[in-house]
Design an enzyme around this catalytic site. Structure first.
Site, PDB file in Angstrom:
ATOM      1  N   THR A 614       0.838  -1.154   0.162  1.00 16.63           N
ATOM      2  CA  THR A 614       0.072  -0.189   0.115  1.00 16.63           C
ATOM      3  C   THR A 614       0.748   1.289  -0.128  1.00 16.63           C
ATOM      4  O   THR A 614       0.495   2.432  -0.691  1.00 16.63           O
ATOM      5  CB  THR A 614      -1.092   0.000   1.163  1.00 16.63           C
ATOM      6  OG1 THR A 614      -0.333  -0.406   2.392  1.00 16.63           O
ATOM      7  CG2 THR A 614      -1.996  -1.120   0.980  1.00 16.63           C
ATOM      8  N   GLU A 685       1.599  11.915   1.268  1.00 14.47           N
ATOM      9  CA  GLU A 685       1.938  13.329   0.529  1.00 14.47           C
ATOM     10  C   GLU A 685       3.256  13.314   0.022  1.00 14.47           C
ATOM     11  O   GLU A 685       3.622  13.924  -0.906  1.00 14.47           O
ATOM     12  CB  GLU A 685       1.390  14.360   1.330  1.00 14.47           C
ATOM     13  CG  GLU A 685      -0.217  14.216   1.517  1.00 14.47           C
ATOM     14  CD  GLU A 685      -0.757  14.954   2.595  1.00 14.47           C
ATOM     15  OE1 GLU A 685      -1.466  16.053   2.036  1.00 14.47           O
ATOM     16  OE2 GLU A 685      -0.685  14.595   3.712  1.00 14.47           O
TER      17      GLU A 685
HETATM   18 MO1  MOS Z   1      -4.518  15.533   2.675  1.00 17.57          MO
HETATM   19  S1  MOS Z   1      -4.426  17.295   1.788  1.00 17.57           S
HETATM   20  O1  MOS Z   1      -3.899  16.051   4.161  1.00 17.57           O
HETATM   21  O2  MOS Z   1      -6.024  15.053   2.752  1.00 17.57           O
END
Ligand code: MOS
Length: 720
Positions: A614, A685
């Protein structure tokens, strides 16, 4: 028994998703369900003068119509503490509370009918007349101003720095000074935002698309002036969000208002076009970056100035200026943040908000600096490696960035790169190689969980978290299974319901470090409790207890514990970040200037990797999203009318399968036990940071053209 953590476990919710068994917000089949549709403002600024709803009221299937003329006045109580997902200043949109119009697309009315088609048809029959005001719909840096006090206090924007950057820049042997533009971008998840609201007396149930059910409950309680414990929010599956489901948007309030109006459950699902107006977007951001360096490549000054759009009613700001403050060692720094308020809805967090934006400008400027210096881009970054976080003045809790550069360069074959632009070709095609650094803060919030074992030897672990795609269901099941000493198929994890133990926002890549540690602590406690019940020596220290037998001995059907975990002083003593390095090859047709990306290599320091499968998926997903950001994504904004013109999936261009080449993702060996007991840092991210500038830098390397305005389209390259 092999440990589940560290194994490439397939998603435990995968079968439910691919067989259609997973229920998304709009799919809960409630009895007597009615449907709402919105009437939206045609103007960007002004007042509603009159609304004629008579035709809509007579239309087939219509159960009720609401406008500001008949809507109940809602208390909209201020929240004692703003949730981190809300803008720091300004006031949320109040729906149907008056005639004012603040943006094009603002809801001015709502129709409830027996079917969605009937509701949408009836909504189209509502006639609204307006008195237009003077709308500000054109982004101009000249109009920008500093964020107000509440925004600046939160520590994000405003002006910040160290040393004497202007003097240092002016004296630097080598200088870069350029402006980089990133357009407005839209989330466009496959699942549209939707809410089903049901009132039973004063009790409200909301089936909602949300990354944070606790926040939806809290906000709606304040909007309606009711106790939070009267509200239950259910959100077991989220079909893509990337930040768009962090805030509680006005349609949730409208669904609850509509359900009250007609006294039956109501579903409000936004259309694709409405998503562009009623949930947020990544704000257009223009950045000036000035870098000064000595001849040997050492940075002497970094100046980074960001100007971003917001709405006239809220001040949305981002962490855009984190990368220039901490990515490299540099004694002189100034960052500043300015806002341009527009008659538009408010922007919001979108995958790696701010960080990806600040990073792309800094990393494109670093590439320009490398060229001016005649130094290899990797070498330049290594020369300026920050041994500690110079913004916070703290050591890193872990930092494998140098390994990321080294491993990435090796995997990519960077040493075969010819420095001069246009020097590499494949047939007629121009080849370009570019690279960039990736950084993303590692954060952790308090979280709670419950863990329960049953007489049949299975376990149920719960926390009100969310899984918008990173694999929370799976990673939590793995962590719980190991802590309990059970195989993963005997453990079930539940999330997405305010009745479950409290979890923080499912955003900012904090879920594993936050909820993961709570699950670990809670399951460890349950295991210990069972061992204690069994008595000394019944189970060896490394041996899993026989839960079923011990429960039976004590005549118990089940045993449950509640636990929690929270960060400690490490956030004061250390700075925690995920790091990475991206290497990209582009192939460009010299006549058409179409950019292809045959391969990308990303090496990431994300701490311990709980699930390589994942985690890999998240990184390749982040790379694909960032490729869209680099080459195609842009909300085309009508400057006269203040509206998106391409509010659909046909004209808002995202990469498709044919646009994606080889994606090579590796994790640098890393485990951050200072940051948290599990040693994780968060993956999501981080995976998208670094890709955009690496592509832009590769485009320069292929063509000798610096395209500083995203996306890098053929027309920009042809004109450039
Ligand atoms: Mo992410 S932009 O912190 O959902």
């Amino acid at each position: 028994m092999t440990m589940a953590v560290g194994q490439p476990v397939s998603r435990v919710d995968g079968p439910a998703k691919v067989t259609g068994q997973a229920t998304y917000a709009a799919e809960f089949a409630l009895r007597n369900l009615a449907h709402a549709a919105l009437v939206q403002s045609d103007i960007a600024c002004g007042r509603v003068l009159a609304i004629d709803t008579s035709a809509a009221e007579r239309a087939p299937g219509v159960l009720g119509v609401m406008t500001h003329l008949n809507a109940p006045r809602l208390p909209y109580r201020p929240l004692e503490k703003r949730p981190p997902v809300d803008p720091k200043a300004g006031e949320r949109l109040h729906v149907f509370q008056g005639p004012e119009v603040l943006f094009s697309g603002q809801p001015v009315g709502l129709v409830v009918a027996l079917s969605e088609a009937q509701a949408r048809h009836a909504a189209s029959l509502v006639r609204v007349s307006y008195e237009p005001g003077a709308a500000i719909t054109d982004f101009a840096r000249a109009e920008a101003h500093e964020p107000s006090e509440p925004s600046a206090k939160s520590g994000r924007p405003g002006t910040d720095g160290r040393g004497d950057p202007d003097r240092a820049w002016a004296r630097a042997a080598v200088q870069v000074d350029a402006v980089y533009t990133q357009p407005r971008e839209q989330h466009d998840p496959i699942e549209p935002h939707a809410t089903i609201a049901r009132w039973e007396g004063e009790e409200l149930t909301l089936y909602d698309k949300s990354q944070w059910v606790g926040n939806v409950r809290n906000e709606i309680a304040h909007v309606f002036g009711i106790e939070p414990d009267r509200i239950r929010v259910i959100s077991p599956f989220v079909g893509g969000a990337f930040g768009s489901a962090l805030r509680t948007w006005p349609h949730v309030t409208m669904a609850a208002l509509a359900a009250r109006l007609v006294d039956r459950p109501v579903r409000l699902e936004l259309t694709r076009r409405q998503l562009y107006q009623l949930v947020g977007f990544r704000p257009r951001t223009v950045q000036r970056v000035a870098l000064g360096a000595a001849r040997d490549g050492r940075l002497e000054a970094i100046i980074q100035e960001a100007t971003a759009e917001t709405s006239v009613y809220e001040e949305y700001t981002e962490n855009t200026l984190v990368p220039p403050a901490m990515s490299y060692s540099c004694p002189n720094l100034r960052t500043s943040y300015r806002l341009v308020p527009l008659h538009s809805s408010t922007p919001c967090a979108m995958r790696a908000p701010g960080l990806i934006t600040g990073n792309l400008a800094l990393e494109m400027a670093m590439d320009e600096l490398a060229v001016s210096l005649g130094i290899d881009p990797v070498e330049l970054r290594l020369k300026n490696f920050a041994e500690r976080d110079e913004k916070k003045g703290l050591p890193w809790s872990s930092n494998a960035l140098r390994d990321c550069y080294r491993m990435g360069a090796e995997r990519f074959g960077w040493d075969r790169r010819r420095a001069e632009p246009g020097g590499m070709k494949h047939g007629r095609d121009l080849i370009g190689w570019g690279m960039a650094t990736a950084v993303y803060p590692a954060e952790r919030s308090p979280a709670e969980a419950s863990a329960q074992v049953f007489a049949n030897g299975t376990a149920l672990v719960r926390s009100a978290s969310s899984d918008m795609g990173p694999g929370t269901y799976t990673s939590m099941t793995q962590i719980a299974a190991d802590a309990l000493g059970l195989p993963i198929d005997r453990v079930r994890f539940e999330l997405g319901d305010t009745r479950l133990p409290t979890a923080p926002v499912h955003g900012g890549s904090i879920t594993l470090a936050s909820v993961g540690n709570a699950v670990h602590a809670t399951c460890t406690e349950l295991r210990q409790k069972i061992r204690d019940m069994a008595g000394d020596g019944a189970t060896g220290p490394d041996e899993a207890p026989d839960y079923a037998a011990i429960l039976r001995q004590h005549g118990l059907e089940q045993l449950e514990v509640h636990g929690k975990s929270a960060p400690g002083d490490e956030q004061k003593t250390h700075s925690s970040f995920g790091f990475g390095a991206c290497f990209v090859e582009v192939r460009i047709d010299p006549d058409l200037m179409t950019v292809r990306v045959p391969r990308m290599v990303g090496v990431y320091d994300a701490g311990r990797v709980v699930n390589p499968k994942t985690a890999h998926s998240q990184c390749i997903g982040g790379m694909v999203g960032a490729l869209g950001m680099a080459l195609s994504e842009e909300v085309e904004w009508d400057r006269r009318l203040g509206r998106p013109m391409n509010a659909n999936l046909a004209e808002y261009l995202v990469p498709v399968n044919a646009d994606i080449g080889e994606l090579d993702v590796t994790f640098a060996p890393s485990e951050d036990k200072i940051f948290n007991p599990l040693g994780v840092k968060g993956v999501a991210e981080l995976g998208s940071c670094g890709v955009v500038p690496a592509i832009a830098n590769a485009v320069w390397h292929a063509t000798g053209r610096r395209i500083r305005e995203l996306p890098i389209t053929p027309e920009r390259l042809l004109m450039g």
